[in-house]
Design a protein around this motif. Structure first.
Motif, PDB file in Angstrom:
ATOM      1  N   ILE A  36       0.848  -1.205   0.000  1.00 55.12           N
ATOM      2  CA  ILE A  36       0.000   0.000   0.000  1.00 55.12           C
ATOM      3  C   ILE A  36       0.882   1.253   0.000  1.00 55.12           C
ATOM      4  N   SER A  37       1.918   1.234   0.839  1.00 52.25           N
ATOM      5  CA  SER A  37       2.849   2.359   0.905  1.00 52.25           C
ATOM      6  C   SER A  37       3.522   2.588  -0.445  1.00 52.25           C
ATOM      7  N   ASP A  38       3.995   1.515  -1.063  1.00 46.94           N
ATOM      8  CA  ASP A  38       4.661   1.624  -2.356  1.00 46.94           C
ATOM      9  C   ASP A  38       3.708   2.198  -3.404  1.00 46.94           C
ATOM     10  N   TYR A  39       2.465   1.725  -3.386  1.00 42.69           N
ATOM     11  CA  TYR A  39       1.472   2.206  -4.368  1.00 42.69           C
ATOM     12  C   TYR A  39       1.197   3.694  -4.175  1.00 42.69           C
ATOM     13  N   CYS A  40       1.032   4.115  -2.920  1.00 43.56           N
ATOM     14  CA  CYS A  40       0.744   5.527  -2.641  1.00 43.56           C
ATOM     15  C   CYS A  40       1.894   6.425  -3.105  1.00 43.56           C
ATOM     16  N   ARG A  41       3.110   5.991  -2.868  1.00 46.57           N
ATOM     17  CA  ARG A  41       4.257   6.796  -3.289  1.00 46.57           C
ATOM     18  C   ARG A  41       4.355   6.863  -4.819  1.00 46.57           C
ATOM     19  N   GLU A  42       4.032   5.763  -5.458  1.00 47.24           N
ATOM     20  CA  GLU A  42       4.045   5.741  -6.925  1.00 47.24           C
ATOM     21  C   GLU A  42       3.011   6.703  -7.503  1.00 47.24           C
ATOM     22  N   LYS A  43       1.852   6.816  -6.836  1.00 43.44           N
ATOM     23  CA  LYS A  43       0.751   7.628  -7.338  1.00 43.44           C
ATOM     24  C   LYS A  43       0.735   9.045  -6.760  1.00 43.44           C
ATOM     25  N   GLY A  44       1.693   9.373  -5.897  1.00 46.72           N
ATOM     26  CA  GLY A  44       1.729  10.715  -5.314  1.00 46.72           C
ATOM     27  C   GLY A  44       0.667  10.949  -4.269  1.00 46.72           C
ATOM     28  N   ILE A  45       0.232   9.895  -3.596  1.00 49.87           N
ATOM     29  CA  ILE A  45      -0.759   9.991  -2.516  1.00 49.87           C
ATOM     30  C   ILE A  45      -0.021   9.961  -1.184  1.00 49.87           C
ATOM     31  N   ARG A  46      -0.254  10.949  -0.350  1.00 48.66           N
ATOM     32  CA  ARG A  46       0.352  10.941   0.975  1.00 48.66           C
ATOM     33  C   ARG A  46      -0.298   9.863   1.834  1.00 48.66           C
ATOM     34  N   LEU A  47       0.510   9.207   2.654  1.00 46.34           N
ATOM     35  CA  LEU A  47       0.019   8.139   3.525  1.00 46.34           C
ATOM     36  C   LEU A  47       0.227   8.559   4.981  1.00 46.34           C
ATOM     37  N   HIS A  48      -0.872   8.624   5.717  1.00 49.33           N
ATOM     38  CA  HIS A  48      -0.837   9.059   7.114  1.00 49.33           C
ATOM     39  C   HIS A  48      -1.227   7.908   8.029  1.00 49.33           C
ATOM     40  N   LEU A  49      -0.512   7.779   9.137  1.00 49.71           N
ATOM     41  CA  LEU A  49      -0.780   6.724  10.116  1.00 49.71           C
ATOM     42  C   LEU A  49      -1.515   7.282  11.326  1.00 49.71           C
ATOM     43  N   ASP A  50      -2.750   6.807  11.534  1.00 48.12           N
ATOM     44  CA  ASP A  50      -3.428   7.006  12.814  1.00 48.12           C
ATOM     45  C   ASP A  50      -2.848   5.953  13.737  1.00 48.12           C
ATOM     46  N   GLY A  51      -1.776   6.329  14.421  1.00 43.52           N
ATOM     47  CA  GLY A  51      -1.065   5.409  15.303  1.00 43.52           C
ATOM     48  C   GLY A  51      -1.376   5.659  16.759  1.00 43.52           C
ATOM     49  N   ALA A  52      -2.651   5.944  17.053  1.00 43.28           N
ATOM     50  CA  ALA A  52      -3.046   6.152  18.448  1.00 43.28           C
ATOM     51  C   ALA A  52      -2.534   5.020  19.322  1.00 43.28           C
ATOM     52  N   ARG A  53      -2.558   3.806  18.754  1.00 43.54           N
ATOM     53  CA  ARG A  53      -2.092   2.617  19.473  1.00 43.54           C
ATOM     54  C   ARG A  53      -0.898   1.973  18.754  1.00 43.54           C
ATOM     55  N   LEU A  54      -0.060   2.805  18.182  1.00 45.45           N
ATOM     56  CA  LEU A  54       1.104   2.308  17.439  1.00 45.45           C
ATOM     57  C   LEU A  54       1.999   1.421  18.294  1.00 45.45           C
ATOM     58  N   LEU A  55       2.301   1.854  19.507  1.00 44.43           N
ATOM     59  CA  LEU A  55       3.234   1.100  20.339  1.00 44.43           C
ATOM     60  C   LEU A  55       2.711  -0.302  20.637  1.00 44.43           C
ATOM     61  N   GLU A  56       1.384  -0.415  20.730  1.00 41.79           N
ATOM     62  CA  GLU A  56       0.765  -1.683  21.103  1.00 41.79           C
ATOM     63  C   GLU A  56       0.806  -2.734  19.997  1.00 41.79           C
ATOM     64  N   ILE A  57       1.052  -2.321  18.741  1.00 37.75           N
ATOM     65  CA  ILE A  57       1.075  -3.291  17.636  1.00 37.75           C
ATOM     66  C   ILE A  57       2.483  -3.748  17.278  1.00 37.75           C
ATOM     67  N   LEU A  58       3.487  -3.133  17.866  1.00 34.69           N
ATOM     68  CA  LEU A  58       4.867  -3.472  17.505  1.00 34.69           C
ATOM     69  C   LEU A  58       5.230  -4.922  17.828  1.00 34.69           C
ATOM     70  N   PRO A  59       4.750  -5.496  18.957  1.00 37.79           N
ATOM     71  CA  PRO A  59       5.077  -6.911  19.213  1.00 37.79           C
ATOM     72  C   PRO A  59       4.541  -7.849  18.141  1.00 37.79           C
ATOM     73  N   PHE A  60       3.352  -7.560  17.602  1.00 37.19           N
ATOM     74  CA  PHE A  60       2.783  -8.416  16.559  1.00 37.19           C
ATOM     75  C   PHE A  60       3.601  -8.320  15.277  1.00 37.19           C
ATOM     76  N   TYR A  61       3.947  -7.106  14.870  1.00 33.14           N
ATOM     77  CA  TYR A  61       4.721  -6.929  13.646  1.00 33.14           C
ATOM     78  C   TYR A  61       6.188  -7.305  13.824  1.00 33.14           C
ATOM     79  N   LYS A  62       6.642  -7.328  15.079  1.00 36.53           N
ATOM     80  CA  LYS A  62       8.057  -7.576  15.372  1.00 36.53           C
ATOM     81  C   LYS A  62       8.930  -6.544  14.639  1.00 36.53           C
ATOM     82  N   LYS A  63       8.471  -5.303  14.711  1.00 32.75           N
ATOM     83  CA  LYS A  63       9.169  -4.186  14.091  1.00 32.75           C
ATOM     84  C   LYS A  63       9.342  -3.074  15.114  1.00 32.75           C
ATOM     85  N   THR A  64      10.286  -2.186  14.864  1.00 36.00           N
ATOM     86  CA  THR A  64      10.403  -0.989  15.685  1.00 36.00           C
ATOM     87  C   THR A  64       9.374   0.040  15.212  1.00 36.00           C
TER      88      THR A  64
END
Length: 366
Positions: free
Chosen positions: A164-192
């Motif tokens: 989705i990110s790659d597609y938005c950048r290709e098409k010039g669409i800004r991508l915004h994250l509603d990360g109200a609970r961003l910290l809480e999803i990091l264990p599932f993604y195993k990402k920083t």
């Protein structure tokens, strides 16, 4: 007098509460103030060491060039949408039908900024690449909420986010994250946080949800974006003379709890398993992908309230204080795991669910 909610009374009177971090009272602020020397000067109208240092700390954590502290996420996200729309000259943004901007903000985006939302995906499903690709309208920005709270905190795979990110950048669409609970999803993604945020042009993070601060949020992104957001923050009345009570509590509890998100996530999965073993009860998702999930019970709300309140009285463990109807013979509630969960003895928790399951089974036999 009571609060006219017997279930909430029973929940509060239980020896243990399963969800959250504890009472939201003045102690939330007092604890954060207890480590202060009282010598540091207050921030004033959006500037000063207290606010500057915290903004720099959060920008680094999120992997963004700059960050701005806001008194509310509602303000921050509407401003983010306005900036991206002004940049491209198209007053349309896309987001989920149950996005916070759509259902909880009294049409603020439309009334204050004259921005038209384009609703993507079915209300009960998360946004996926095909929803974005098949859009008929031109938009300035796509907003993704991770996790999608109103449908149980569901998440796309990280691979789906990447495309989705790659597609938005290709098409010039800004991508915004509603990360109200961003910290809480990091264990599932195993990402920083920075690895997740790298997929997005801008990101908002809340400090009173999983972090448990008094209030407040940050909006992060490129320097020119955040500098423009400061102008809009002033226009919205967000530059209070001092924001330090919010900033100090946000900073204090961020340091206290950012390292506990894995613990909360594991607790949520354990608790969901217990719910799914009960008669007529199912969680959404079946296996949580963060510290939050929804619990659906196939029984009328008033009947479930009595069963739950009786269970709390016998076991001393409170599961929830609020139920919402979901049809004539169904109800549900949200679970969010925090510090409280680790204080409940496992034997008491097991006893609670044994009692609950027995009462639910008895109900179906009547």
């Amino acid at each position: 007098m009571g609060n006219q909610n017997p279930l909430l009374d029973a929940y509060k009177n239980a020896k243990y509460q399963v969800t959250g971090h504890g009472k939201r009272d003045v102690s939330v602020l007092l604890d954060s103030l207890s480590i202060q020397t009282g010598q540091e000067e207050s921030d004033m109208y959006g500037s000063g060491h207290i606010i500057d240092s915290f903004q720099e700390k959060m920008a680094a954590y999120l992997g963004k060039e700059s960050a701005v502290f806001f008194p509310s996420g509602t303000m921050a996200q509407q401003i983010a949408m306005r900036i991206w729309c002004d940049e491209k000259g198209i007053r349309k943004v896309a987001y989920h039908p149950l996005c916070h901007l759509e259902i909880h903000e009294e049409d603020g985006l439309k009334e204050l900024h004259h921005i038209e939302p384009v609703l993507l995906a079915d209300a009960n499903e998360i946004i996926k690449l095909h929803n974005v690709v098949n859009m008929k309208e031109d938009i300035s920005c796509l907003l993704l909420e991770l996790p999608q709270r109103e449908i149980g905190g569901q998440l796309p795979t990280f691979e789906e986010l990447q495309v989705i990110s790659d597609y938005c950048r290709e098409k010039g669409i800004r991508l915004h994250l509603d990360g109200a609970r961003l910290l809480e999803i990091l264990p599932f993604y195993k990402k920083t946080a920075a690895e997740v945020c790298a997929l997005f042009d801008s990101v908002y993070v809340s400090f009173y949800k999983g972090i448990g601060g008094v209030a407040g949020a940050v909006l992060a992104g490129p320097k020119d974006f955040t500098e423009t957001s400061k102008v809009w923050k002033r226009r919205h009345g967000g530059d209070l003379i001092s924001l330090y009570p919010y900033i100090l509590s946000a900073d204090f509890y961020f340091d206290q709890r950012v390292g506990k998100m894995e613990e909360y996530y594991e607790g949520a999965k354990e608790l969901a398993t217990l719910y799914n073993e009960c008669e007529g009860v199912r969680t959404l998702p079946i296996t949580p992908v963060s510290n939050m999930f929804h619990v659906h019970v196939q029984a009328p709300k008033d009947e479930v309230e009595r069963i739950f309140a009786d269970t709390y009285g016998e076991s001393g463990v409170g599961l929830t204080g609020h139920l919402r109807e979901n049809g004539e013979n169904s109800c549900f509630f949200e679970v969010s795991i925090g510090d409280n969960y680790s204080t409940v003895p496992k034997s008491n928790l097991k006893q609670t669910f044994t009692l609950l399951n027995k009462k639910l089974k008895t109900r179906t036999l009547v």
